[in-house]
Enzyme design. Structure first.
Site, PDB file in Angstrom:
ATOM      1  N   SER A  57       0.819  -1.217   0.000  1.00 32.14           N
ATOM      2  CA  SER A  57       0.000   0.000   0.000  1.00 32.14           C
ATOM      3  C   SER A  57       0.852   1.266   0.000  1.00 32.14           C
ATOM      4  O   SER A  57       0.365   2.344  -0.302  1.00 32.14           O
ATOM      5  CB  SER A  57      -0.931   0.017   1.213  1.00 32.14           C
ATOM      6  OG  SER A  57      -0.192   0.002   2.413  1.00 32.14           O
ATOM      7  N   CYS A  58       2.134   1.127   0.320  1.00 31.09           N
ATOM      8  CA  CYS A  58       3.039   2.283   0.293  1.00 31.09           C
ATOM      9  C   CYS A  58       3.243   2.743  -1.150  1.00 31.09           C
ATOM     10  O   CYS A  58       2.929   2.025  -2.096  1.00 31.09           O
ATOM     11  CB  CYS A  58       4.398   1.907   0.881  1.00 31.09           C
ATOM     12  SG  CYS A  58       4.350   1.532   2.633  1.00 31.09           S
ATOM     13  N   VAL A  59       3.796   3.946  -1.289  1.00 32.98           N
ATOM     14  CA  VAL A  59       4.133   4.482  -2.606  1.00 32.98           C
ATOM     15  C   VAL A  59       5.615   4.816  -2.631  1.00 32.98           C
ATOM     16  O   VAL A  59       6.168   5.310  -1.643  1.00 32.98           O
ATOM     17  CB  VAL A  59       3.291   5.733  -2.940  1.00 32.98           C
ATOM     18  CG1 VAL A  59       3.861   6.508  -4.123  1.00 32.98           C
ATOM     19  CG2 VAL A  59       1.850   5.333  -3.239  1.00 32.98           C
TER      20      VAL A  59
END
Length: 179
Positions: free
Chosen positions: A33-35
């Protein structure tokens, strides 16, 4: 993206960033879910990557500010400028923002929306992106050239994908996608 015998890989985890002008350095991270934002100046041949967990900090003074997109983006840009990048020449490629589990809610989408909005507000073109979906990604970035490889860790291709080079064949599990 050719790898050389002298290549060195630096691994970027949540809340970290790295900038480099070394043609032998490769930056790598794994995202759910991180970018991660891969940003570079093609004429100065300098680039960097950050990896943020959430769009914005809940309060000021958090010791782990690089976990938050708002701070991570400012630090990445400032460090690139220190290495000789010109702000007007910066380009970006975005990765991650998957919704890998229902337990986290739409955090992946919130991270992706933040990153796209930030780049738009700062007039930094996003020339490629692979955001959303439900699968994790491994990103391998060569900061001196701006070349990126993406590997889907497991399962289907992300729902949203923009590729700057023509696709050679449909990607499947564990295929490499070049940006």
């Amino acid at each position: 993206m050719n790898s050389g015998a002298n290549d060195r890989t630096s691994y970027i985890v949540q809340g970290e960033y790295r900038v480099s002008r070394d043609p032998a350095e490769v930056l790598s991270t794994v995202l759910g879910s991180c970018v991660a934002v891969c940003m570079w100046d093609p004429s100065a041949r300098v680039g960097g990557m950050n990896h943020f967990l959430l769009p914005a900090a809940p309060g000021q003074g958090d010791a782990k500010m690089l976990r938050y997109g708002a701070h991570a983006m400012e630090v990445l840009i400032n460090e690139l400028l220190k290495l000789g990048a010109r702000r007007s020449a910066l380009q970006a490629k975005l990765f991650g923002g998957a919704n890998v589990t229902d337990a986290l809610g739409p955090i992946g989408q919130a991270n992706a929306t933040f990153a796209l909005g930030y780049l738009s507000d700062e007039d930094i073109p996003c020339i490629a992106k692979s955001l959303g979906g439900t699968q994790a990604r491994r990103i391998i970035f060569r900061p001196a050239t701006g070349h990126v490889r993406q590997l889907i860790v497991d399962g289907a291709i992300p729902e949203q994908k923009t590729v700057t080079a023509p696709a050679r064949k449909p990607a499947g599990k564990d295929d490499v996608i070049l940006f």
